[in-house]
Scaffold this active site. Structure first.
Site, PDB file in Angstrom:
ATOM      1  N   SER A 186       1.313  -1.020  -0.073  1.00  0.00           N
ATOM      2  CA  SER A 186       0.213   0.011   0.009  1.00  0.00           C
ATOM      3  C   SER A 186       0.597   1.277   0.467  1.00  0.00           C
ATOM      4  O   SER A 186       0.767   2.667  -0.498  1.00  0.00           O
ATOM      5  CB  SER A 186      -0.801   0.549   1.401  1.00  0.00           C
ATOM      6  OG  SER A 186      -1.537  -1.023   1.344  1.00  0.00           O
ATOM      7  N   HIS A 236      -0.865  -2.389  -6.693  1.00  0.00           N
ATOM      8  CA  HIS A 236      -1.674  -2.011  -5.799  1.00  0.00           C
ATOM      9  C   HIS A 236      -3.046  -2.529  -5.683  1.00  0.00           C
ATOM     10  O   HIS A 236      -4.062  -1.017  -6.717  1.00  0.00           O
ATOM     11  CB  HIS A 236      -1.903  -0.638  -5.134  1.00  0.00           C
ATOM     12  CG  HIS A 236      -1.618   0.078  -4.455  1.00  0.00           C
ATOM     13  ND1 HIS A 236      -2.305   1.206  -3.495  1.00  0.00           N
ATOM     14  CD2 HIS A 236      -2.550  -1.036  -2.891  1.00  0.00           C
ATOM     15  CE1 HIS A 236      -3.132   0.721  -2.519  1.00  0.00           C
ATOM     16  NE2 HIS A 236      -2.838  -0.058  -2.323  1.00  0.00           N
ATOM     17  N   GLU A 245      -3.446   0.777  -8.985  1.00  0.00           N
ATOM     18  CA  GLU A 245      -2.024   1.631  -8.877  1.00  0.00           C
ATOM     19  C   GLU A 245      -1.321   0.490  -9.376  1.00  0.00           C
ATOM     20  O   GLU A 245      -0.412  -0.571  -9.092  1.00  0.00           O
ATOM     21  CB  GLU A 245      -1.803   1.768  -8.181  1.00  0.00           C
ATOM     22  CG  GLU A 245      -2.477   3.430  -7.961  1.00  0.00           C
ATOM     23  CD  GLU A 245      -2.415   3.949  -5.981  1.00  0.00           C
ATOM     24  OE1 GLU A 245      -2.468   5.086  -6.036  1.00  0.00           O
ATOM     25  OE2 GLU A 245      -2.081   3.455  -4.664  1.00  0.00           O
ATOM     26  N   ASN A 269      -3.808   5.568  -0.882  1.00  0.00           N
ATOM     27  CA  ASN A 269      -3.298   6.493   0.675  1.00  0.00           C
ATOM     28  C   ASN A 269      -2.237   7.803   0.928  1.00  0.00           C
ATOM     29  O   ASN A 269      -2.922   7.852   1.704  1.00  0.00           O
ATOM     30  CB  ASN A 269      -2.582   5.051   0.715  1.00  0.00           C
ATOM     31  CG  ASN A 269      -2.848   3.971   1.057  1.00  0.00           C
ATOM     32  OD1 ASN A 269      -4.042   3.850   1.413  1.00  0.00           O
ATOM     33  ND2 ASN A 269      -2.593   3.264   0.373  1.00  0.00           N
TER      34      ASN A 269
HETATM   35  P1  NAD Z   1      -4.047  -9.817   5.912  1.00  0.00           P
HETATM   36  O1  NAD Z   1      -3.471  -9.495   7.613  1.00  0.00           O
HETATM   37  O2  NAD Z   1      -5.248  -9.920   5.490  1.00  0.00           O
HETATM   38  O3  NAD Z   1      -3.210 -11.207   5.588  1.00  0.00           O
HETATM   39  C1  NAD Z   1      -1.533 -10.783   5.310  1.00  0.00           C
HETATM   40  C2  NAD Z   1      -1.171 -12.565   5.007  1.00  0.00           C
HETATM   41  O4  NAD Z   1       0.644 -12.899   4.503  1.00  0.00           O
HETATM   42  C3  NAD Z   1      -1.485 -13.148   5.990  1.00  0.00           C
HETATM   43  O5  NAD Z   1      -2.391 -14.764   6.125  1.00  0.00           O
HETATM   44  C4  NAD Z   1      -0.398 -13.855   6.796  1.00  0.00           C
HETATM   45  O6  NAD Z   1      -0.310 -15.674   7.535  1.00  0.00           O
HETATM   46  C5  NAD Z   1       0.731 -13.823   5.261  1.00  0.00           C
HETATM   47  N1  NAD Z   1       1.905 -13.651   5.503  1.00  0.00           N
HETATM   48  C6  NAD Z   1       3.131 -13.057   6.279  1.00  0.00           C
HETATM   49  N2  NAD Z   1       4.164 -13.302   6.250  1.00  0.00           N
HETATM   50  C7  NAD Z   1       4.028 -13.771   5.353  1.00  0.00           C
HETATM   51  C8  NAD Z   1       5.352 -14.498   4.420  1.00  0.00           C
HETATM   52  N3  NAD Z   1       7.063 -14.159   4.554  1.00  0.00           N
HETATM   53  N4  NAD Z   1       5.071 -15.447   2.953  1.00  0.00           N
HETATM   54  C9  NAD Z   1       4.225 -16.003   2.896  1.00  0.00           C
HETATM   55  N5  NAD Z   1       2.541 -15.256   3.671  1.00  0.00           N
HETATM   56  C10 NAD Z   1       2.845 -14.314   5.231  1.00  0.00           C
HETATM   57  O7  NAD Z   1      -3.353  -8.279   5.040  1.00  0.00           O
HETATM   58  P2  NAD Z   1      -4.185  -7.925   3.845  1.00  0.00           P
HETATM   59  O8  NAD Z   1      -5.358  -6.737   4.386  1.00  0.00           O
HETATM   60  O9  NAD Z   1      -4.387  -8.860   2.773  1.00  0.00           O
HETATM   61  O10 NAD Z   1      -3.016  -6.507   3.203  1.00  0.00           O
HETATM   62  C11 NAD Z   1      -1.731  -7.581   2.581  1.00  0.00           C
HETATM   63  C12 NAD Z   1      -1.171  -6.573   1.634  1.00  0.00           C
HETATM   64  O11 NAD Z   1      -1.892  -5.703   0.760  1.00  0.00           O
HETATM   65  C13 NAD Z   1      -0.366  -5.727   2.764  1.00  0.00           C
HETATM   66  O12 NAD Z   1       1.071  -5.009   2.371  1.00  0.00           O
HETATM   67  C14 NAD Z   1      -1.517  -3.902   2.469  1.00  0.00           C
HETATM   68  O13 NAD Z   1      -0.603  -3.174   2.542  1.00  0.00           O
HETATM   69  C15 NAD Z   1      -1.716  -4.456   1.522  1.00  0.00           C
HETATM   70  N6  NAD Z   1      -3.304  -3.781   0.882  1.00  0.00           N
HETATM   71  C16 NAD Z   1      -3.761  -3.572   1.605  1.00  0.00           C
HETATM   72  C17 NAD Z   1      -5.317  -3.538   1.577  1.00  0.00           C
HETATM   73  C18 NAD Z   1      -6.569  -3.240   3.192  1.00  0.00           C
HETATM   74  O14 NAD Z   1      -7.476  -2.476   1.882  1.00  0.00           O
HETATM   75  N7  NAD Z   1      -6.494  -4.687   3.279  1.00  0.00           N
HETATM   76  C19 NAD Z   1      -5.692  -2.252   0.572  1.00  0.00           C
HETATM   77  C20 NAD Z   1      -4.230  -2.873  -0.426  1.00  0.00           C
HETATM   78  C21 NAD Z   1      -3.357  -2.821  -0.103  1.00  0.00           C
END
Ligand code: NAD
Length: 283
Positions: free
Chosen positions: A119, A140, A152, A190
């Site tokens: 993000s 993104h 993005e 963001n």
């Molecule tokens: P989340 O916490 O729901 O999921 C993250 C997952 O990654 C977890 O299941 C965890 O077990 C796994 N994980 C952690 N370390 C790992 C590794 N080394 N190898 C494999 N898996 C691993 O988080 P999310 O909301 O899905 O966010 C994930 C990414 O997407 C982040 O970078 C976040 O900034 C980005 N993002 C989030 C949003 C949102 O609205 N939540 C929107 C756009 C982008």
């Protein structure tokens, strides 16, 4: 370059959504998470969403079955060796992401594009830990991925035009609209959204209004489809905090300082909808 096989690393709310749209678009998809329970939960979530889409007659039962056939839960990240594109969607933490990219660069063949769904973290810095910075790019997606139109696409300092064009075409095949963004903390989405959410949290922290009333102001007063505190809960408060910290560090302006109340909630484990408690309580 033709893309056939895709791996998504991280089966949380974003990773499962990305895997779903890729499989629906016809790619062979491996979904990997280091946590087996999270992987199972991610796969079940996809199946549930596809079933809902069948019930609403948005897709046929055959579409659902074919999509699920194209989707494999990969307990080991090694399956990335057969992939043309890997999209990383693990937690918003530079140390964790760079470790994942180092491993992916080691496992995958030289032609594989390594994309991050970060993000806010610098793509240039993530790319620098790999042996192919020209093939590293930001992709993104917005939450929830199957619903939101935008992607993005972030070019790091060394991302090649060829990599950009391939990923842009891939975003088109997913039915998304993409915008090209340069590598700055928070990108566009963001950089604009998070200070608004952070300010809404300050309004609660300083006792200006209640959580519900802050959300009502933005919904009814500004015609936002959901209030900023509800949205923060959906995004994940840990993710919101990480993004504010990245912008605060990277842009060096005090206007990006995270609200202490946001820090407090995250340290209590109140991460929003995914943990059952954030600004609101969830079942
Ligand atoms: P989340 O916490 O729901 O999921 C993250 C997952 O990654 C977890 O299941 C965890 O077990 C796994 N994980 C952690 N370390 C790992 C590794 N080394 N190898 C494999 N898996 C691993 O988080 P999310 O909301 O899905 O966010 C994930 C990414 O997407 C982040 O970078 C976040 O900034 C980005 N993002 C989030 C949003 C949102 O609205 N939540 C929107 C756009 C982008």
């Amino acid at each position: 370059m033709e893309i056939r096989n895709v791996m998504v690393v991280g089966a949380g709310q974003m990773g499962s959504g990305i895997a779903q749209v890729c499989a629906q678009a016809g790619y062979q998809v491996f979904l990997h998470d280091k946590n087996e329970q999270a992987l199972e939960k991610g796969m079940q979530h996809i199946e549930r969403l596809l079933e809902k889409a069948v019930q609403k007659e948005r897709i046929s039962p055959a579409d659902k079955d074919e999509t699920l056939q194209r989707l494999t839960a990969a307990k080991q990240v090694d399956a990335a060796a057969s992939c043309d594109v890997v999209i990383e969607a693990v937690v918003e933490n530079m140390e964790v992401k760079t470790k994942v990219f180092q491993e992916l660069a080691r496992i995958t063949p030289a032609h594989t594009i390594l994309a991050s769904n970060t993000s806010s973290l610098p793509i240039t810095e993530i790319a620098a830990v790999t042996n192919r910075p020209e093939k590293v790019i930001g992709m993104h997606f917005m939450n929830p991925v199957p619903v939101m139109q935008l992607v993005e696409i972030i070019k790091g300092l060394q991302t090649s035009d060829e990599t950009f064009e391939t990923i842009k075409k891939m975003a088109d095949t997913l039915g998304k609209t993409s915008v090209e963004v340069n590598d700055f903390p928070g990108f566009v989405a963001n950089r604009v959204l998070m200070p608004l959410i952070n300010e809404a949290i300050y309004a609660v922290y300083e006792g200006v209004a209640s959580v519900e009333d802050v959300d009502t102001v933005m919904k009814l007063g500004m015609n936002h489809p959901m209030g900023p505190l509800t949205l923060a809960d959906f995004i994940g408060l840990d993710t919101c905090l990480s993004i504010m910290e990245v912008m605060h560090d990277g842009l060096g302006d005090s206007k990006y300082r995270p609200c202490p109340l946001l820090r407090k909630y995250v340290s209590a484990g109140w991460l929003g909808k995914k943990s059952g408690r954030g600004f609101y309580q969830y079942e």
